[in-house]
Design an enzyme around this catalytic site. Structure first.
Site, PDB file in Angstrom:
ATOM      1  N   GLN A   1      -3.013  -8.043 -10.010  1.00 21.56           N
ATOM      2  CA  GLN A   1      -2.660  -8.868 -11.139  1.00 21.56           C
ATOM      3  C   GLN A   1      -1.161  -8.857 -11.344  1.00 21.56           C
ATOM      4  OE1 GLN A   1      -1.624  -7.728 -14.483  1.00 21.56           O
ATOM      5  NE2 GLN A   1      -3.296  -8.333 -15.839  1.00 21.56           N
TER       6      GLN A   1
ATOM      7  N   GLU B   1     -10.663  -9.441 -19.781  1.00 20.69           N
ATOM      8  CA  GLU B   1     -10.214  -8.051 -19.817  1.00 20.69           C
ATOM      9  C   GLU B   1     -10.710  -7.327 -21.069  1.00 20.69           C
ATOM     10  OE1 GLU B   1      -6.117  -7.242 -20.565  1.00 20.69           O
ATOM     11  OE2 GLU B   1      -6.291  -5.182 -19.841  1.00 20.69           O
TER      12      GLU B   1
END
Lengths: 401, 367, 401, 367
Positions: A132, A251
């Site tokens: 990420q 998330e």
């Protein structure tokens, strides 16, 4: 639920239980990491990748993802059963966390047909590791400060800048990347774009960062005129902020869609209770110490409270006065509990709490390392202070700072 | 309740503060950590300042002060997370001065004044703080003591020439002076401890035979406990000051969401709580030092345990928050916050944590 | 110190001890208030005023104030000895607190000769009770929001508006009053003026406020075209903010000059320890309960830490890295400790903690009342949250919000 | 671990929530407080809704549900700090239903369904929570029991027709049903308690003689304890919700230093912690209610004590902060924060505070 479905589920539960009992890996002979953010050596990585592939091939992750792209195509409940079993049997976690929980759900939700065909199966099999690229060194938790730039040049974008906290950066084949395509927009959140970027091109250099534990596990990724194909852009130029926010809902666990499996070793109040039964604090078993007993009970209450919150949220009529309270506070509650719990665990060991990762330490030093590592979660992905603001403002409706 | 500071102590404090800033800033400590070696030249300079003999009678070449006079030195050292054998050396010197025979004093104290290092081994594999749990046994035979047992967390023993260890003679815990040259090669093993500035060792004492004249007078274990705890509290007090300063500096300069992060109350207010805990700790510490100067009586014990409990609590909290408030940088090895946190854990769990100290204080204060 | 001085001091100590032992008042037969902010009935007030007069006439307050104005004209140490003895012997406090600790020191510091002659002696003797008019209902802790106005009209000022939290408002003869004399100034802190205002004129109406305890003890004071003589103005028009800030340094204990004596009943960790020795929690003496013991030790450490801080601050070389830390944090430390300590004290009593002021309650219900009253100090004079800001900004130098 | 809510329970919850908003807002409670009288019409309406008989078997005119079905009602009541005899009446009804003889059930339960109030007297002057400390004695003679002792914190006994009290027969604690008409005038005295919405009394039982058939079956004291605790936790859960809402509303509207005070992190963040504690408490509460529906077994005891401990902790903190965060207004009698704080103290210390519950949980969870 029909009787047929009920029987099918029960059979599946049985099958899963048996499979994990038989296939659970042996102790590798070295201390495994406890979260995907802590994979610091090649042997740790290879061990975990092999394990994910094996679980995928057995059909126990991606169960609810579409069959066309490599998923199982079955209802979510089957995945929940399989994931639950992985927790119960305390098997190692799935290392391709960013792929399974962020990139994968995102691609399935807003990606093109081509994206889905290209990426999904290899995310599940751990063939392609994902990382990420949101945070930057100077930006703190504020993605609006993103400076990493992407400039269109013919059929490519040229990337410059750097990203920080890229877990598995040296192993990753792809990165979900947030970069600035324009500086001329009114708001600092405009002008951002979102890419599914290959890591293997020239000019992308992930450099391991040494953590406070002394180990590695994150990278700082440098981009120096790195050229990536223009079709890596997800959505339109300038949509990056919106896409990043969708990603963050995955998330925070505020929306479903993840592939399943765990991304960290469960470590809860019962584990600390078990520890207290076998280690000595000042000469006697920790569990016999009045202070330890009182704290253990408090932690057990808190831990069970967290579990029961999820259970209650599913009951219509008991969802409470404050929609979103349970899901939006999840990261804050769980990460802060882990920090306090691991900090407390050290007090069970008397003077031996002062040891670190080595064979002389209780459980090889895992508890000390866990406490130090616990800050990755109270800091990363929005610090606990920011989480407090999010819950205070979005759930309680309190004014912004 | 009064706190006083003698002229000598004030001088020691001033000297120590500037000494460690100049001579061993954190970058130096990081170098020592990474090569794992003992910083001989730093120690030599400390010896030249007379610090190895602060609490050794003038008769044997020392300054003739009490061990409490080490407090300003150790506190200043703690502020910069310096690793140094001064604590163990001072505790050992104090024990020999108070409980040694004239012969022992004449033999060992002048050597310490000159810079020979003394280490201490009071803790064992069971990790107990209370010396009632000491499992090492000293058996009297053939005009000497035969030792059986292991000691852990013995710092800098590879560079020391003496090590004081506790062992049981029948049911009583005594303290013995061992020349490190008597310990066979291979029985000393480096340990991995959380504080990387500390060089810690395990010693296997099995089979060691020492002379009858190597035991200290009875009761020395009480002073050993209290004087170690006092210096430990001093180190923690310095540590809290250091990590407070480190964090405040960061909060004044780092921005997030376009504001200096120190302006956020969720960071500013805990820093105030840390400041207050630091001020309280220093007050407990210097009062305890005052008390111990009149001997290890009950009042001294109360004051020292209070300082220790305050120190463990304050340092654990301050260093935990330091990591958190440094954000991503706080999570890296490069950030000094981790050095303080590791030191905090080391100090907290070496001396006996706050819960243990409070348990003992219950009896002292309530019964 | 000379031997003569030393002997004089020792004799004084002895004299004071004897005087208070002999003259300490008997139990009045009703529950006395614990601070000057809690005087709620005439009998409480008269009892305390008589006591202050008696102590003054014996020469034990105002000892270090100038003889010319009614003080004792002796060094501060004599006052410290006398005050200490009042604490030790736990005699009632001096009710004219605003006069002794705020107005008196202020007048002595910046007042005119005429002010001193007129006010000081009667402050000491409790002949003239003083109150304070800083806070306003809508202004919270921010004195810059003062709206109460003072308009010059010939030889008078005409006051309009209202003040809140005026302790002893119905008994007071004078008020230290902060009012706005001009609205046209740039900063909201400009345009304020400071008055020594008589309470007995027409148009000033102190109305008792019922506290959360159900008792009285504060007033809201209303001003309706109240005329006060222009010479009540202290300093110049527009100097009010500066003068108020000087006054607040006396409140926070950051500067000396107070007349001495106590303004509240000492209530510390040792008092709670003593309570624990004689009350029962779930059938056994509270002091035998493991939880109670642990908490008592923690409170004793904290209390002694506060005491020792003051002792350490006086030692050159040990004043610390942060000048002002001890004095500026004093209010925060002491008031929050009192709140937590009184809250904890209730847990010693088992189910009887649920009682309130009555003869069936432990110590007549004083502990429950103390806990509720403790908020007057964590809120009044700048809330604990504001105190945190003050210390963080002025001592640590952290940036303002 | 699962939480379920039956259709009846959901209906009770919805009805109760709107009932108390409409019928007994806080202004009404303040009126009741100031005149000290029992709000008969409010009770009458609750009886008409069938709430007095929720946990009474259908055979005797009730709804035939368990006492856990009272949880939504008591929780809603707690939210508006309503004072009501529903808790004691439900506990009494539950005890008679579970431990009464058929004769006792036939006599008492229909009266309760019709609206006669039952009060309970389990606590005594010693303030102990554990019924092992009960000092009241019931001596069997002449075909009845002669009582000696006093009971405290008996709520609304002046309006009730029954009062259940605990007393020792030899060493065993039993529960007795007393008709209030049997208690002589003058032996019931109003007590001053911290929660002014509660009408509390002391009863002097000395000399009272009651029939042999007025004792409940053995073991009733365990259910008495657990069912009281569950409803107490429900009241606290409602209280935390209520005081959270009260404070949030204030923080959204009040300004200081030109900013809405809810924007200050030193207020905002504790409110989030209170929210989380409230969410956790509600979860413990409804799980405990679920557990008790299958009987007062060990799992139910654990769940109830956890709910109780969470409730005492959360409510004490939330109401303490409510006063503080209301600033000067919070210090006045007019501000509703004080009503919640007084209720919090009442609930915490009536049921056995969090420290006591955790102590009992130690045995249940760790041994």
């Amino acid at each position: 639920m029909s009787d047929v479905a009920r029987i099918e589920i029960e059979e599946f539960r049985e099958e899963v239980r048996n499979w994990f009992t038989e296939n659970k890996p042996q102790d590798p002979g070295f201390l495994l990491p406890e979260t995907f953010m802590e994979v610091g050596t090649d042997e740790q990585f290879e061990f975990l990748r092999d394990w994910q592939r094996k679980v995928y091939e057995a059909g126990y992750i991606g169960i609810s993802w579409p069959k066309d792209y490599g998923g199982g195509g079955r209802p979510q409940i089957f995945q929940d059963i399989a994931t639950r079993e992985m927790v119960t049997q305390r098997v190692p976690f799935m290392p391709n966390t960013i792929g399974l929980n962020w990139a994968g759900p995102l691609i399935l939700k807003v990606g093109t047909e081509e994206n889905k065909r290209k990426y999904i199966k290899n995310i599940l099999s751990a063939e392609d590791i994902w990382c990420q690229g949101f945070s930057e060194p100077e930006a703190g938790s504020d993605l609006g400060n993103t400076r990493c730039s992407a400039r269109r040049d013919g059929d490519d974008y040229i990337i410059n800048g750097s990203k920080i906290w890229t877990s598995l950066g040296t192993y990753a084949k792809y990165m979900i990347l947030l970069a600035r395509t324009s500086k001329e927009k009114s708001s600092k959140y405009a002008g951002l774009s979102f890419f599914l970027a290959p890591m293997g091109v020239d000019g992308i250099d992930p450099e391991p960062i040494q953590k406070l534990t002394g180990e590695y596990g994150f990278c700082q990724t440098f981009f120096d005129d790195a050229r990536i194909p223009a079709d890596c852009l997800m959505g339109e130029e300038g949509d990056g902020w919106k896409t990043a926010m969708i990603t963050l809902t995955f998330e925070r666990g505020a929306s479903g869609g993840q592939a399943g499996g765990t991304s960290m070793m469960e470590l809860n109040a019962y584990d600390v209770l078990e520890l207290a039964r076998r280690v000595r604090r000042n000469g006697k078993l920790a569990i016999e110490d009045t202070y330890v007993r009182e704290k253990l009970v408090s932690f057990l209450i808190e831990f069970r409270g967290n579990q029961l919150m999820s259970a209650r949220e599913k009951v219509p009529g008991l969802t409470g006065d404050w929609p979103g309270a349970v899901s939006l506070s999840g990261k804050l509650r769980n990460t802060e509990l882990r920090r306090r719990l691991t900090q407390f665990s050290l007090s069970l060991m008397g003077a031996n709490a002062a040891r670190f990762v080595s064979e002389n330490s209780v459980d090889g030093g895992k508890w000390q390392r866990s406490y130090l590592n616990s800050f990755s979660a109270t800091i990363g992905g929005g610090t606990s202070e920011i989480q407090h603001n999010i819950v205070g403002e979005r759930v309680l409706g309190l004014p912004k700072d | 309740m009064k706190i006083t500071l003698s002229d000598e102590q004030r001088l020691l404090l001033e000297t120590a503060q500037s000494f460690f800033i100049d001579r061993c800033p954190i970058e130096q400590t990081r170098k020592n950590m990474s090569n794992g070696k003992f910083d001989q030249s730093l120690w030599q300079e400390m010896v030249e300042l007379g610090w190895a003999g602060v609490n050794i009678p003038e008769e044997f070449g020392g300054l003739g002060l009490g061990i409490e006079s080490l407090v300003p030195i150790v506190e200043s050292m703690g502020r910069f997370v310096v690793g140094s054998p001064i604590k163990s050396t001072a505790v050992a010197a104090g024990l020999i001065s108070s409980f040694g025979t004239y012969e022992q004093k004449s033999i060992y104290l002048p050597r310490i004044v000159k810079g020979e290092i003394a280490s201490i081994g009071f803790i064992e594999e069971n990790g107990a703080w209370d010396d009632g749990f000491v499992e090492t046994v000293a058996e009297l035979r053939d005009g000497g003591f035969s030792l059986t047992g292991k000691k852990c967390f013995v710092t800098d023993v590879d560079c020391s020439s003496l090590v004081l260890v506790s062992a049981k003679v029948k049911n009583e815990t005594n303290i013995f002076i061992i020349e490190t040259s008597e310990i066979p090669e291979g029985l000393v093993k480096r340990e991995v401890v959380i504080d990387e500035t500390v060089r810690s060792f395990q010693i296997d004492l099995n089979g060691l035979f020492i002379g009858e004249n190597q035991v200290l007078g009875s009761g020395s274990n009480r002073l050993a406990d209290l004087s170690s705890l006092l210096l430990n509290a001093a180190e923690m007090s310095g540590g809290v000051s250091g990590v407070l300063q480190l964090t405040v500096d960061y909060l004044k300069n780092r921005k997030a969401f376009d504001r200096l992060i120190g302006s956020y109350q969720s960071l500013k207010h805990p820093m105030v709580d840390i400041l207050i805990s630091s001020e309280a700790l220093r007050s407990h510490l210097y009062y305890a030092a005052n008390c111990l100067s009149s001997g290890p009586d009950k009042e001294a014990e109360i004051a020292i345990r209070m300082a220790s409990a305050s120190g463990s609590e304050a340092f654990a909290y301050a260093s935990d928050r330091a990591i958190q408030f440094h954000g991503g940088f706080g999570f890296t090895y490069d950030c000094n916050a981790q050095l303080y946190m590791r030191r905090a854990l080391w100090c907290q769990y070496q001396g006996g944590d706050q819960v243990y100290q409070k348990k003992l204080l219950e009896t002292l204060l309530l019964d």
